[in-house]
Design a protein around this motif. Structure first.
Motif, PDB file in Angstrom:
ATOM      1  N   MET A   1      44.269  40.106  56.675  1.00 41.04           N
ATOM      2  CA  MET A   1      43.939  41.480  56.405  1.00 41.04           C
ATOM      3  C   MET A   1      44.599  41.944  55.116  1.00 41.04           C
ATOM      4  O   MET A   1      43.928  42.376  54.214  1.00 41.04           O
ATOM      5  CB  MET A   1      44.360  42.337  57.595  1.00 41.04           C
ATOM      6  N   PHE A   2      45.931  41.870  55.004  1.00 48.31           N
ATOM      7  CA  PHE A   2      46.643  42.234  53.779  1.00 48.31           C
ATOM      8  C   PHE A   2      47.112  40.973  53.091  1.00 48.31           C
ATOM      9  O   PHE A   2      47.475  40.010  53.732  1.00 48.31           O
ATOM     10  CB  PHE A   2      47.875  43.094  54.084  1.00 48.31           C
ATOM     11  N   LYS A   3      47.121  41.018  51.775  1.00 49.10           N
ATOM     12  CA  LYS A   3      47.651  39.891  51.014  1.00 49.10           C
ATOM     13  C   LYS A   3      48.816  40.415  50.196  1.00 49.10           C
ATOM     14  O   LYS A   3      48.660  41.367  49.443  1.00 49.10           O
ATOM     15  CB  LYS A   3      46.579  39.311  50.120  1.00 49.10           C
ATOM     16  N   PHE A   4      49.997  39.828  50.374  1.00 50.23           N
ATOM     17  CA  PHE A   4      51.196  40.263  49.684  1.00 50.23           C
ATOM     18  C   PHE A   4      51.498  39.333  48.527  1.00 50.23           C
ATOM     19  O   PHE A   4      51.461  38.121  48.688  1.00 50.23           O
ATOM     20  CB  PHE A   4      52.405  40.266  50.638  1.00 50.23           C
ATOM     21  N   SER A   5      51.827  39.913  47.391  1.00 47.14           N
ATOM     22  CA  SER A   5      52.264  39.086  46.268  1.00 47.14           C
ATOM     23  C   SER A   5      53.727  38.725  46.473  1.00 47.14           C
ATOM     24  O   SER A   5      54.470  39.425  47.153  1.00 47.14           O
ATOM     25  CB  SER A   5      52.083  39.822  44.945  1.00 47.14           C
ATOM     26  N   SER A   6      54.157  37.622  45.850  1.00 45.32           N
ATOM     27  CA  SER A   6      55.547  37.200  46.003  1.00 45.32           C
ATOM     28  C   SER A   6      56.505  38.225  45.401  1.00 45.32           C
ATOM     29  O   SER A   6      57.588  38.448  45.917  1.00 45.32           O
ATOM     30  CB  SER A   6      55.773  35.833  45.384  1.00 45.32           C
ATOM     31  N   SER A   7      56.097  38.896  44.322  1.00 45.60           N
ATOM     32  CA  SER A   7      56.989  39.909  43.733  1.00 45.60           C
ATOM     33  C   SER A   7      57.127  41.114  44.662  1.00 45.60           C
ATOM     34  O   SER A   7      58.204  41.689  44.775  1.00 45.60           O
ATOM     35  CB  SER A   7      56.498  40.341  42.354  1.00 45.60           C
ATOM     36  N   SER A 150      51.679  36.300  60.929  1.00 45.93           N
ATOM     37  CA  SER A 150      50.701  37.106  61.644  1.00 45.93           C
ATOM     38  C   SER A 150      49.576  37.521  60.708  1.00 45.93           C
ATOM     39  O   SER A 150      48.403  37.439  61.054  1.00 45.93           O
ATOM     40  CB  SER A 150      51.378  38.337  62.242  1.00 45.93           C
ATOM     41  N   ASP A 151      49.945  37.930  59.504  1.00 42.55           N
ATOM     42  CA  ASP A 151      48.954  38.339  58.512  1.00 42.55           C
ATOM     43  C   ASP A 151      48.085  37.154  58.101  1.00 42.55           C
ATOM     44  O   ASP A 151      46.879  37.271  57.983  1.00 42.55           O
ATOM     45  CB  ASP A 151      49.652  38.934  57.285  1.00 42.55           C
ATOM     46  N   GLU A 152      48.690  36.000  57.939  1.00 43.21           N
ATOM     47  CA  GLU A 152      47.952  34.799  57.558  1.00 43.21           C
ATOM     48  C   GLU A 152      46.973  34.414  58.662  1.00 43.21           C
ATOM     49  O   GLU A 152      45.833  34.038  58.402  1.00 43.21           O
ATOM     50  CB  GLU A 152      48.924  33.655  57.285  1.00 43.21           C
ATOM     51  N   LYS A 153      47.420  34.524  59.919  1.00 40.65           N
ATOM     52  CA  LYS A 153      46.563  34.199  61.053  1.00 40.65           C
ATOM     53  C   LYS A 153      45.361  35.140  61.096  1.00 40.65           C
ATOM     54  O   LYS A 153      44.237  34.714  61.303  1.00 40.65           O
ATOM     55  CB  LYS A 153      47.363  34.290  62.361  1.00 40.65           C
ATOM     56  N   GLU A 154      45.605  36.440  60.867  1.00 41.58           N
ATOM     57  CA  GLU A 154      44.516  37.418  60.837  1.00 41.58           C
ATOM     58  C   GLU A 154      43.542  37.101  59.717  1.00 41.58           C
ATOM     59  O   GLU A 154      42.330  37.201  59.903  1.00 41.58           O
ATOM     60  CB  GLU A 154      45.068  38.829  60.669  1.00 41.58           C
ATOM     61  N   ASN A 155      44.058  36.713  58.541  1.00 36.14           N
ATOM     62  CA  ASN A 155      43.188  36.374  57.417  1.00 36.14           C
ATOM     63  C   ASN A 155      42.332  35.159  57.743  1.00 36.14           C
ATOM     64  O   ASN A 155      41.143  35.126  57.426  1.00 36.14           O
ATOM     65  CB  ASN A 155      44.014  36.097  56.153  1.00 36.14           C
ATOM     66  N   GLU A 161      35.343  34.273  61.125  1.00 38.49           N
ATOM     67  CA  GLU A 161      34.301  35.160  61.626  1.00 38.49           C
ATOM     68  C   GLU A 161      33.248  35.417  60.560  1.00 38.49           C
ATOM     69  O   GLU A 161      32.043  35.431  60.843  1.00 38.49           O
ATOM     70  CB  GLU A 161      34.911  36.485  62.095  1.00 38.49           C
ATOM     71  N   GLU A 162      33.666  35.585  59.317  1.00 34.98           N
ATOM     72  CA  GLU A 162      32.724  35.813  58.215  1.00 34.98           C
ATOM     73  C   GLU A 162      31.863  34.585  57.987  1.00 34.98           C
ATOM     74  O   GLU A 162      30.655  34.704  57.745  1.00 34.98           O
ATOM     75  CB  GLU A 162      33.495  36.171  56.935  1.00 34.98           C
ATOM     76  N   GLU A 163      32.467  33.407  58.063  1.00 32.59           N
ATOM     77  CA  GLU A 163      31.709  32.162  57.882  1.00 32.59           C
ATOM     78  C   GLU A 163      30.699  31.999  59.001  1.00 32.59           C
ATOM     79  O   GLU A 163      29.560  31.606  58.759  1.00 32.59           O
ATOM     80  CB  GLU A 163      32.665  30.968  57.835  1.00 32.59           C
TER      81      GLU A 163
END
Length: 170
Positions: A1-7, A150-155, A161-163
């Protein structure tokens, strides 16, 4: 869902989980201590201050200070970085290498802060070395890791689902 940058994560870790309490005021340093700091890590002898606090170190502890500086150098910090660190946070030289610094550096390296990233983390928030490893750093990093997993799993689930939807549409 959210993607976090390393910075962003680095900033988040520093501001939310690793904030530190301020240290007490330190009285004046002796001339030979200032000379030692100038010679060992390039600290400017003109202004040995830390946010308005004067440096004070006991001549008896020069070996301990040398050990701390040597340890920092062995982990990738260069003289200008060490001088900046010491001028901002003079208490760092009063740290015990085997019981304080070494376990925290090892933990940070195990967590993935290796190479030039390790000095960057330390210089950005030197107070990380003041926090308790077991009661603060480890739980904070565990929480962040769980959030990211958790975020990675959601992504991953969202992409699957999109595929699947894309295959049905064809």
């Amino acid at each position: 869902m959210f993607k976090f940058s390393s910075s962003f994560l680095l900033h988040f870790i520093q501001k939310r989980f690793l904030n530190t309490v301020s240290t007490s005021t330190l009285p004046l340093a002796s001339v030979s201590t200032v000379e030692f700091l100038t010679n060992s890590c390039g600290l400017s002898s003109g202004s040995p201050t830390s946010n308005g606090r004067k440096l004070q170190f006991d001549e008896k502890n020069i070996q301990q200070y040398e050990a701390v500086i040597g340890f920092l150098k062995s982990h990738g910090l260069e003289n200008p970085q060490i001088a900046k660190l010491v001028s901002r946070k003079p208490w760092i030289l009063q740290s015990k290498v085997p019981t304080n610094l070494k376990p925290k550096f090892e933990f940070l390296q195990e967590t993935g802060f290796v190479g030039p990233l390790l000095p960057k983390v330390i210089l950005t928030n030197p107070g990380i070395l003041l926090r308790s490893l077991d009661s603060h750093l480890k739980p904070s990093f565990r929480l962040i890791k769980e959030m990211l997993e958790s975020d990675e799993k959601e992504n991953t689930e969202s992409k699957s689902e999109e595929e699947e939807q894309g295959e049905k549409d064809e």
